[in-house]
Structure formats: structure tokens, C-alpha cells
Design a protein around this motif. Structure first.
Motif, short mmCIF file in Angstrom:
data_model
loop_
_atom_site.label_atom_id
_atom_site.label_comp_id
_atom_site.label_asym_id
_atom_site.label_seq_id
_atom_site.Cartn_x
_atom_site.Cartn_y
_atom_site.Cartn_z
N ASN A 44 0.82 -1.20 0.00
CA ASN A 44 0.00 0.00 0.00
C ASN A 44 0.86 1.26 0.00
OD1 ASN A 44 -2.72 1.34 0.42
ND2 ASN A 44 -1.66 2.05 2.26
N SER A 47 2.48 1.69 -3.47
CA SER A 47 1.51 2.17 -4.47
C SER A 47 1.24 3.65 -4.28
CB SER A 47 0.21 1.37 -4.37
OG SER A 47 -0.43 1.60 -3.12
N SER A 48 1.15 4.10 -3.02
CA SER A 48 0.95 5.53 -2.76
C SER A 48 2.16 6.33 -3.23
CB SER A 48 0.72 5.77 -1.27
OG SER A 48 -0.47 5.14 -0.84
N TYR A 49 3.36 5.79 -2.96
CA TYR A 49 4.58 6.49 -3.37
C TYR A 49 4.66 6.63 -4.89
CZ TYR A 49 9.53 7.34 -4.25
OH TYR A 49 10.72 7.85 -4.72
N ARG A 51 2.17 6.55 -7.07
CA ARG A 51 1.14 7.47 -7.55
C ARG A 51 1.52 8.93 -7.29
NH1 ARG A 51 -3.68 3.62 -5.38
NH2 ARG A 51 -4.34 2.75 -7.40
N GLU A 52 2.22 9.16 -6.20
CA GLU A 52 2.60 10.54 -5.88
C GLU A 52 3.72 11.06 -6.77
OE1 GLU A 52 3.47 10.39 -1.75
OE2 GLU A 52 1.35 10.48 -1.13
N ARG A 83 -0.52 18.15 -3.48
CA ARG A 83 0.42 17.76 -2.43
C ARG A 83 1.64 18.65 -2.43
NH1 ARG A 83 4.63 14.16 -1.33
NH2 ARG A 83 4.92 13.80 -3.54
N GLY A 123 -2.14 14.29 -4.61
CA GLY A 123 -2.27 13.25 -3.59
C GLY A 123 -2.59 11.93 -4.25
N ASP A 124 -2.15 10.81 -3.66
CA ASP A 124 -2.30 9.51 -4.31
C ASP A 124 -3.76 9.12 -4.52
OD1 ASP A 124 -2.12 9.16 -1.29
OD2 ASP A 124 -2.82 7.18 -1.88
N THR A 125 -4.66 9.59 -3.66
CA THR A 125 -6.08 9.23 -3.82
C THR A 125 -6.68 9.85 -5.07
OG1 THR A 125 -6.67 11.09 -2.37
CG2 THR A 125 -6.46 8.92 -1.35
N ALA A 128 -5.58 7.79 -8.17
CA ALA A 128 -6.13 6.44 -8.23
C ALA A 128 -7.42 6.35 -9.03
CB ALA A 128 -6.37 5.92 -6.82
N ASN A 160 -2.55 2.49 -12.55
CA ASN A 160 -3.69 2.12 -11.71
C ASN A 160 -4.14 0.69 -11.97
OD1 ASN A 160 -3.93 4.57 -10.32
ND2 ASN A 160 -5.12 5.50 -11.96
#
Length: 296
Positions: A44, A47-49, A51-52, A83, A123-125, A128, A160
């Protein structure tokens, strides 16, 4: 129920030998579960890293007023999807292009053809979801100084899609390992209680209630689960620090908070699974006919 001189549970429970074997067996399973939780957190975080790292390039009008640019930058920093924001002036862009081409385009054009830009990290959200990206696009295009937007939509879509695939595989494996772990712990506890099935029947004959009979077995196995969780947590903590020493970049993912989550999950699973397994195993022998006890 027999007790030793110290008042603890006596030989009827198989002594420390059976308890140590039980703790070792359960701790191995809990360690495996802890590794699964750890892999989930790492996945997790990665994946956030990733996406950012996706950025929007907002190209501004060439004659943008510096005051308006400053106001726009201040406004962008307040946007919930932003971000990080970095501004690149026309001069900085020209300098970068000159380094790439090996010559200055302004010398033969007589003017700077480039425009100032904002590099915006989301932001990663927001990365996504395709719908979220469209909202971001409309919002950025609404600024008066925006001339055009640039980002790799095909790269974002592929990213994604890959993350969703990996997440699904990890979720299925985690569910399967959790099921296997519960079965293994349940079997370990059932074998331990199996050797005391006649003691359970004898206590039932002398009038002991089901709760009275069940209580010591349940508490015994709960404490076994707690000790197994402590052992598993020790190995997980060692593995945690080993990974940090070998891969320092993971320090942003392997945080203290995530570490406490892993240890907490291991402890809770150790207690809950042991409690449920002991309760079900004792209840089974409480309901069993005496003739079946010899064939169980």
C-alpha cells in the motif's frame, strides 16, 4: 482438576512440554500472518509512493504577470488535491532547454519561446481514480493564467490497472493464508484439549457447569496465544529492523505507526483465534456422548 504445588495447572494439561509445543506452533502461524500484514502495508505504501510521482504540468500564458502568478500559486497550495507545487519561470525553462539542445534558442529567435509552468504533484487518492483526475483537470483549466495541461494519462491508467491487479492478488493470498492459519491454530488447540476429553466428561458428571469447565481451558489457551504473539512479534521486529538496515528507502513506509499496527494485529489474532478455537473444542466434547469419546 489437578493442580501443582504452586497452584498452577498441573500435569493433566500435558505440562510445559505440550505448552511449549503449542506456543511454538501458534507463534509460527502468527509470524506468517504478521508477514502478510507487513507485505500489505508495504504494498500500500509503495503504491501511494508511485502514484505521488505523477505530476501535472500547468503551462501558463507567456506574458503572465508575476503578481498574478504568485496569487495563483498561493491558491493552488490550498487545493485539496495538491500535495506539492513548484514554479518554473521562463528563464529557468530556457536554461534547461539550452542544456538539452546545447545552444540557446533565444539567440537565433530573438525572443524566449517558452512559458512559465507549475509542476503539481497530486495526492495519491486523486491519481487512483480517473473521475478524480477529470475533476482536477477542470479545476486547473479554470484558472485564468492556464494555457494548457500536460500529464501522461496512458501511464496513469496503466499504473492504476497494475496496482489494482497486485492489490487483488495480495488480498486473495492474505485471505487464503488467514484461513489456513486459523485451521492450523484450531487444530493445535484441539489436539491439546483432545487429551483432556475424559477430564471434561468427569467434571460434567460431578455437576460442573459448562462455563465452569470451559473457563480454564479458554484462559489457558488465550495466554498461550498471547505468549505466541509475543514470540512472533519478536521475530517480526527483528525482520523490521533488518529491512530498514538493508533498504533505508523503506523508512517512509516502515514507520513506527505501521509497526504498531502489525504487532497489534498479531496480538489480536493470537488472542481471538485461540479463544474461539478453545471454546469450540471444549463445547464439542461437552456435547459428545461417552461412547463417542473413545472413538473421537
Amino acid at each position: 482438576m489437578s493442580r501443582d504445588k504452586k497452584g498452577g495447572l498441573g500435569r493433566g494439561w500435558g505440562g510445559w512440554h505440550s505448552r511449549v509445543i503449542s506456543i511454538i506452533s501458534i507463534s509460527m502461524v502468527l509470524f506468517l500472518l504478521g508477514v502478510v500484514v507487513l507485505l500489505g502495508l508495504v504494498g500500500n505504501g509503495l503504491s501511494s509512493y508511485v502514484r505521488e510521482q505523477v505530476t501535472f504540468t500547468v503551462v501558463l500564458t507567456p506574458d503572465a504577470d508575476p503578481l498574478e502568478v504568485a496569487l495563483m500559486e498561493r491558491s493552488l497550495k490550498k487545493e485539496p488535491f495538491v500535495r506539492e507545487v513548484s514554479f518554473h519561470s521562463k528563464e529557468e525553462a530556457l536554461e534547461e532547454l539550452t542544456k538539452e539542445l546545447g545552444e540557446n534558442p533565444e539567440q537565433f529567435l530573438g525572443w524566449n519561446p517558452l512559458s512559465p509552468t507549475f509542476e503539481i504533484t497530486l495526492g495519491d487518492t486523486y491519481v487512483a481514480s480517473a473521475d478524480s483526475l477529470k475533476v482536477v483537470e477542470r479545476k486547473l483549466e479554470g484558472y485564468r493564467l492556464t494555457q494548457s495541461l500536460g500529464y501522461r494519462q496512458d501511464l496513469v491508467d496503466r499504473l492504476n490497472e497494475n496496482i489494482r491487479g497486485v492489490t487483488l492478488v495480495v488480498a486473495l493470498l492474505s485471505g487464503l493464508l488467514l484461513l489456513i492459519s486459523m485451521v492450523l491454530i484450531n487444530n493445535t488447540i484441539r489436539l491439546l484439549i483432545y487429551s483432556r476429553r475424559f477430564l471434561i466428561y468427569t467434571m460434567k458428571l460431578v455437576g460442573a457447569t459448562s462455563c465452569f469447565i470451559r473457563r480454564p481451558f479458554v484462559w489457558y489457551n488465550i495466554w498461550s496465544g498471547v505468549m505466541a504473539a509475543v514470540v512472533a512479534s519478536g521475530f517480526l521486529t527483528w525482520g523490521w529492523y533488518y529491512l530498514l538496515s538493508k533498504y533505508p528507502l523503506l523508512s517512509t513506509i516502515l514507520t513506527v505507526e505501521n509497526g504498531l499496527i502489525v504487532l497489534g494485529v498479531v496480538l489480536v489474532l493470537g488472542v481471538v483465534i485461540s479463544w474461539i478455537s478453545a471454546t469450540l473444542a471444549v463445547s464439542r466434547y461437552l456435547r459428545m456422548d461417552v461412547n463417542k469419546l473413545y472413538r473421537a
